[in-house]
Enzyme design. Structure first.
Site, PDB file in Angstrom:
ATOM      1  N   LYS A  27       6.564  -1.770   2.011  1.00  0.00           N
ATOM      2  CA  LYS A  27       5.351  -1.207   2.623  1.00  0.00           C
ATOM      3  C   LYS A  27       4.191  -2.174   2.408  1.00  0.00           C
ATOM      4  O   LYS A  27       3.389  -2.032   1.478  1.00  0.00           O
ATOM      5  CB  LYS A  27       5.051   0.176   2.022  1.00  0.00           C
ATOM      6  CG  LYS A  27       4.119   1.006   2.892  1.00  0.00           C
ATOM      7  CD  LYS A  27       4.235   2.469   2.578  1.00  0.00           C
ATOM      8  CE  LYS A  27       3.217   3.300   3.318  1.00  0.00           C
ATOM      9  NZ  LYS A  27       3.345   3.270   4.779  1.00  0.00           N
ATOM     10  N   GLU A  54      11.719   3.042  14.392  1.00  0.00           N
ATOM     11  CA  GLU A  54      10.766   4.018  13.834  1.00  0.00           C
ATOM     12  C   GLU A  54       9.450   3.906  14.589  1.00  0.00           C
ATOM     13  O   GLU A  54       9.296   3.050  15.464  1.00  0.00           O
ATOM     14  CB  GLU A  54      10.556   3.772  12.339  1.00  0.00           C
ATOM     15  CG  GLU A  54       9.957   2.407  12.039  1.00  0.00           C
ATOM     16  CD  GLU A  54       9.763   2.144  10.552  1.00  0.00           C
ATOM     17  OE1 GLU A  54       9.582   3.097   9.783  1.00  0.00           O
ATOM     18  OE2 GLU A  54       9.776   0.958  10.169  1.00  0.00           O
ATOM     19  N   LEU A  85      11.194   1.746   7.386  1.00  0.00           N
ATOM     20  CA  LEU A  85      10.647   2.087   6.078  1.00  0.00           C
ATOM     21  C   LEU A  85      11.290   3.416   5.676  1.00  0.00           C
ATOM     22  O   LEU A  85      11.357   4.348   6.485  1.00  0.00           O
ATOM     23  CB  LEU A  85       9.123   2.262   6.163  1.00  0.00           C
ATOM     24  CG  LEU A  85       8.458   2.622   4.846  1.00  0.00           C
ATOM     25  CD1 LEU A  85       8.343   1.383   3.949  1.00  0.00           C
ATOM     26  CD2 LEU A  85       7.082   3.218   5.078  1.00  0.00           C
ATOM     27  N   TYR A 127       0.821  -1.209   0.000  1.00  0.00           N
ATOM     28  CA  TYR A 127       0.000   0.000   0.000  1.00  0.00           C
ATOM     29  C   TYR A 127       0.853   1.256   0.000  1.00  0.00           C
ATOM     30  O   TYR A 127       2.067   1.200   0.230  1.00  0.00           O
ATOM     31  CB  TYR A 127      -0.953   0.010   1.198  1.00  0.00           C
ATOM     32  CG  TYR A 127      -0.318   0.366   2.532  1.00  0.00           C
ATOM     33  CD1 TYR A 127       0.541  -0.525   3.172  1.00  0.00           C
ATOM     34  CD2 TYR A 127      -0.556   1.590   3.148  1.00  0.00           C
ATOM     35  CE1 TYR A 127       1.118  -0.203   4.399  1.00  0.00           C
ATOM     36  CE2 TYR A 127       0.017   1.918   4.374  1.00  0.00           C
ATOM     37  CZ  TYR A 127       0.852   1.021   4.995  1.00  0.00           C
ATOM     38  OH  TYR A 127       1.438   1.339   6.197  1.00  0.00           O
TER      39      TYR A 127
END
Ligand code: PDD
Length: 283
Positions: A149, A182, A207, A33
């Site tokens: 992702k 993250e 990411l 996505y």
């Protein structure tokens, strides 16, 4: 106004839009996505997001269905049909519909492509940014390929829920060496006492955020010194400033980490400047 979704070539009222029960995204989270920000009617960093979608598809040997100009056309169409001036566009591609079986389905299985658009309040986001937000930390229990992702977001969902239950806005994942990787849906940053902007390098463990790239560009243009390296929870708690970035938050100042105040407990100067100027450099 009724919302419209794009599902496999058709524009359908949002409340009637659906996918098959044997969609591989539904059964195996076998999908990817992207989320793009819409600001003043413009879709931000389209190329960065579409390049990353293409990379995600490639890394998972997945067909993308729509790409390039065709995908941009549908993005603009879904934005306009939903009259989104400020908000976001969501793109999801899965390996398609096939009888449940772990290996990939036959080569002629078309991927399933869904796009939605929704309006969000810039005033609410700005209000959060004026006060700054709290984060908590949680062990990073995700798989190694977080650079892709994918819609496989269960650890992220659990982390964000824990943040919510603790009155925080975001949860930061922490690796085995106590370094922050993250956030559950954001990249993590600090500013040291010497005004150096620090964020983890994107080689492993995070990411590579598109907003992250834009913030690095903004910082460069504002002569802010940058270090792409790891930092611990303790270093973050003792930093002058901290913030998070994503297409959904832009630059969002962080004022506490695990209930420990960061800096003077107010959004820092560099965080505020980066938030203010990010869109001068975003594409
Ligand atoms: N999340 N890290 C993770 C784990 C993310 O899920 C995201 C984005 C980011 C920031 O990436 P970008 O700057 O390209 O938005 C970092 C989206 C917004 C989401 O899942 O809703």
């Amino acid at each position: 106004m009724s919302r419209i979704a794009y599902v496999n070539g058709q524009y359908i009222p949002h409340n009637e839009a659906c996918v098959h029960i044997e969609d591989r995204g539904y059964q195996f989270s076998d999908g990817i996505y992207e989320v793009c920000e819409v600001r003043d009617g413009k879709i931000i960093d389209v190329k960065g997001h579409l390049d990353r979608l293409e990379r995600s598809a490639k890394e998972l040997s997945m067909k993308q269905g729509l790409s390039g100009h065709a995908l941009v056309f549908v993005m603009k169409e879904i934005q306009q049909r939903n009259k989104v001036k400020n908000g976001m566009i969501y793109i999801q591609v899965t390996r398609g519909v096939a009888p449940r079986n772990h290996p990939f389905p036959s080569d002629d299985t078309p991927p399933a492509v869904v796009l939605t658009a929704k309006s969000t309040s810039r005033a609410d986001s700005d209000k959060n940014a004026e006060k700054g937000v709290a984060v908590i930390t949680v062990p990073d229990n995700r798989w190694e390929r977080v650079d892709i992702k994918t819609v496989s977001l269960l650890p992220n969902v659990m982390a964000k829920q824990k943040a919510k239950e603790n009155g925080a806005y975001e949860a930061w994942f922490v690796d085995g060496e106590n370094n922050v990787t993250e956030g559950s849906s954001t990249n993590a940053w600090i500013v040291t006492k010497d005004n150096v902007l620090v964020t983890r390098d994107a080689k492993r463990g995070i990411l590579k955020g598109i907003t992250r790239e834009g913030v690095l560009k903004t910082a460069n243009n504002h002569q802010i010194k940058i270090e792409e390296r790891r930092f611990t929870v303790k270093e973050a708690q003792e930093a002058k400033e901290a913030f998070i970035t994503a297409a959904t938050t832009v630059v969002m100042p962080v004022v506490s980490i695990d209930n420990k105040q960061v800096g003077d407990g107010k959004p820092g100067e560099i965080s505020r400047r980066l938030r203010q100027h990010f869109h001068d450099y975003a594409e």
